[in-house]
Write an enzyme that holds these catalytic residues in place. Sequence first.
Site, PDB file in Angstrom:
ATOM      1  CB  SER A 146      33.637  34.467  31.579  1.00  0.00           C
ATOM      2  OG  SER A 146      34.884  33.991  31.127  1.00  0.00           O
ATOM      3  CE1 TYR A 159      31.443  32.001  27.018  1.00  0.00           C
ATOM      4  CE2 TYR A 159      33.415  33.228  27.605  1.00  0.00           C
ATOM      5  CZ  TYR A 159      32.426  32.303  27.933  1.00  0.00           C
ATOM      6  OH  TYR A 159      32.436  31.707  29.172  1.00  0.00           O
TER       7      TYR A 159
HETATM    8  P1  NAD Z   1      28.031  23.599  29.804  1.00  0.00           P
HETATM    9  O1  NAD Z   1      28.066  23.510  28.321  1.00  0.00           O
HETATM   10  O2  NAD Z   1      28.448  22.449  30.638  1.00  0.00           O
HETATM   11  O3  NAD Z   1      26.580  24.042  30.300  1.00  0.00           O
HETATM   12  C1  NAD Z   1      25.832  25.017  29.602  1.00  0.00           C
HETATM   13  C2  NAD Z   1      24.389  24.884  30.002  1.00  0.00           C
HETATM   14  O4  NAD Z   1      23.640  25.857  29.245  1.00  0.00           O
HETATM   15  C3  NAD Z   1      23.786  23.507  29.646  1.00  0.00           C
HETATM   16  O5  NAD Z   1      22.842  23.155  30.626  1.00  0.00           O
HETATM   17  C4  NAD Z   1      23.102  23.775  28.313  1.00  0.00           C
HETATM   18  O6  NAD Z   1      22.073  22.867  28.020  1.00  0.00           O
HETATM   19  C5  NAD Z   1      22.584  25.169  28.572  1.00  0.00           C
HETATM   20  N1  NAD Z   1      22.249  25.874  27.337  1.00  0.00           N
HETATM   21  C6  NAD Z   1      22.992  26.050  26.233  1.00  0.00           C
HETATM   22  N2  NAD Z   1      22.305  26.725  25.298  1.00  0.00           N
HETATM   23  C7  NAD Z   1      21.090  26.976  25.838  1.00  0.00           C
HETATM   24  C8  NAD Z   1      19.904  27.618  25.380  1.00  0.00           C
HETATM   25  N3  NAD Z   1      19.827  28.146  24.137  1.00  0.00           N
HETATM   26  N4  NAD Z   1      18.839  27.693  26.195  1.00  0.00           N
HETATM   27  C9  NAD Z   1      18.881  27.143  27.429  1.00  0.00           C
HETATM   28  N5  NAD Z   1      19.963  26.521  27.929  1.00  0.00           N
HETATM   29  C10 NAD Z   1      21.045  26.440  27.135  1.00  0.00           C
HETATM   30  O7  NAD Z   1      28.916  24.898  30.127  1.00  0.00           O
HETATM   31  P2  NAD Z   1      29.542  25.474  31.480  1.00  0.00           P
HETATM   32  O8  NAD Z   1      31.007  25.514  31.295  1.00  0.00           O
HETATM   33  O9  NAD Z   1      28.939  24.846  32.678  1.00  0.00           O
HETATM   34  O10 NAD Z   1      29.048  26.993  31.352  1.00  0.00           O
HETATM   35  C11 NAD Z   1      28.110  27.577  32.217  1.00  0.00           C
HETATM   36  C12 NAD Z   1      28.351  29.064  32.254  1.00  0.00           C
HETATM   37  O11 NAD Z   1      29.653  29.307  32.787  1.00  0.00           O
HETATM   38  C13 NAD Z   1      28.333  29.739  30.874  1.00  0.00           C
HETATM   39  O12 NAD Z   1      27.684  30.991  30.955  1.00  0.00           O
HETATM   40  C14 NAD Z   1      29.794  29.912  30.562  1.00  0.00           C
HETATM   41  O13 NAD Z   1      30.030  30.985  29.701  1.00  0.00           O
HETATM   42  C15 NAD Z   1      30.345  30.192  31.952  1.00  0.00           C
HETATM   43  N6  NAD Z   1      31.788  29.979  32.076  1.00  0.00           N
HETATM   44  C16 NAD Z   1      32.324  28.747  31.898  1.00  0.00           C
HETATM   45  C17 NAD Z   1      33.692  28.580  32.041  1.00  0.00           C
HETATM   46  C18 NAD Z   1      34.367  27.253  31.869  1.00  0.00           C
HETATM   47  O14 NAD Z   1      35.611  27.213  31.872  1.00  0.00           O
HETATM   48  N7  NAD Z   1      33.645  26.159  31.741  1.00  0.00           N
HETATM   49  C19 NAD Z   1      34.499  29.678  32.349  1.00  0.00           C
HETATM   50  C20 NAD Z   1      33.912  30.921  32.508  1.00  0.00           C
HETATM   51  C21 NAD Z   1      32.537  31.054  32.393  1.00  0.00           C
END
Ligand code: NAD
Length: 265
Positions: A146, A159
């Site tokens: 991130s 985080y």
């Molecule tokens: P999201 O909530 O849409 O997806 C998260 C995924 O992780 C889902 O499939 C969920 O079921 C799974 N998950 C959660 N807890 C879990 C567990 N204990 N075991 C197995 N699976 C689990 O979120 P996203 O925004 O797509 O995030 C995906 C990645 O991107 C994350 O690592 C997040 O930190 C990173 N990220 C997101 C953003 C953003 O703005 N959305 C920005 C920077 C980084």
Amino acid sequence: MATGFLTGKNALVTGSTSGIGLAIAHELAAEGANIVLNGFGDPADIEKIRQELVGAYGVSVLYHGADLSLQSEVEALVAFAKSELGCVDILVNNAGIQHVSPVEDFPPQTWDKVLAINLSSVFHTIRLTLPDMKQRGFGRIINVASAHGHVASTYKAAYVAAKHGVIGLTKVVGLETATTPVTCNAVCPGWVLTPLVQKQIDDRVAQSGGKTEAEIIEQMLGEKQPSKAFVTTEQLGKLCVFLCSDAASQVRGASWNMDGGWLAQ
Ligand code: NAD
């Protein structure tokens, strides 16, 4: 039937039932990779996702519902991928959760959970897949970090700590594999409109005393993201496809920003 440059390769994408991970699964499958999906959700919805990927790209798509907060389940997930597909060529550590709270109120159990899912699971999947990748002569490890892997924001202690850790781990593995055909890199998204961010938007709307969702989104992007536009999940999926390509074979230990300019400030 997809016949891209990843045909015959097997990809394990954690947290791929939603958001960024699901888009990465689509883009890798579109290049011909077989996919192991992981993450939570309604079983019928997950089966629909699985069938859509099979139907669209003609690849093998399997699902394992491991809870990545538990080491034993991370181990079961990797064992499943290896036994069902033979090996893991591409590992995308994407699963992650967020919790927003001042540090003095941050629940210790939530700290442990965020660190377990967002950081420790990355260590476990890497240590369990890297030996085979080295032996087979190909491997791509992509850790979804991130912008918060480089800089902080208030109220996101666990985080931010975990994502800084992911970037450190990525550098170590990038160095340890530097003379091998395996690469390890991180991608660093800024704001992406997924359920993880929608929850933060909803919370801010609820606490704002009357602001609309559009106003809160404008404020969030205005605070951090110079482009004032969300990064899309598809863009991140295509960045992962690039990192799997030959052209990226000397990208090692990098953390690649895709953040609308967040980290350039
Ligand atoms: P999201 O909530 O849409 O997806 C998260 C995924 O992780 C889902 O499939 C969920 O079921 C799974 N998950 C959660 N807890 C879990 C567990 N204990 N075991 C197995 N699976 C689990 O979120 P996203 O925004 O797509 O995030 C995906 C990645 O991107 C994350 O690592 C997040 O930190 C990173 N990220 C997101 C953003 C953003 O703005 N959305 C920005 C920077 C980084």
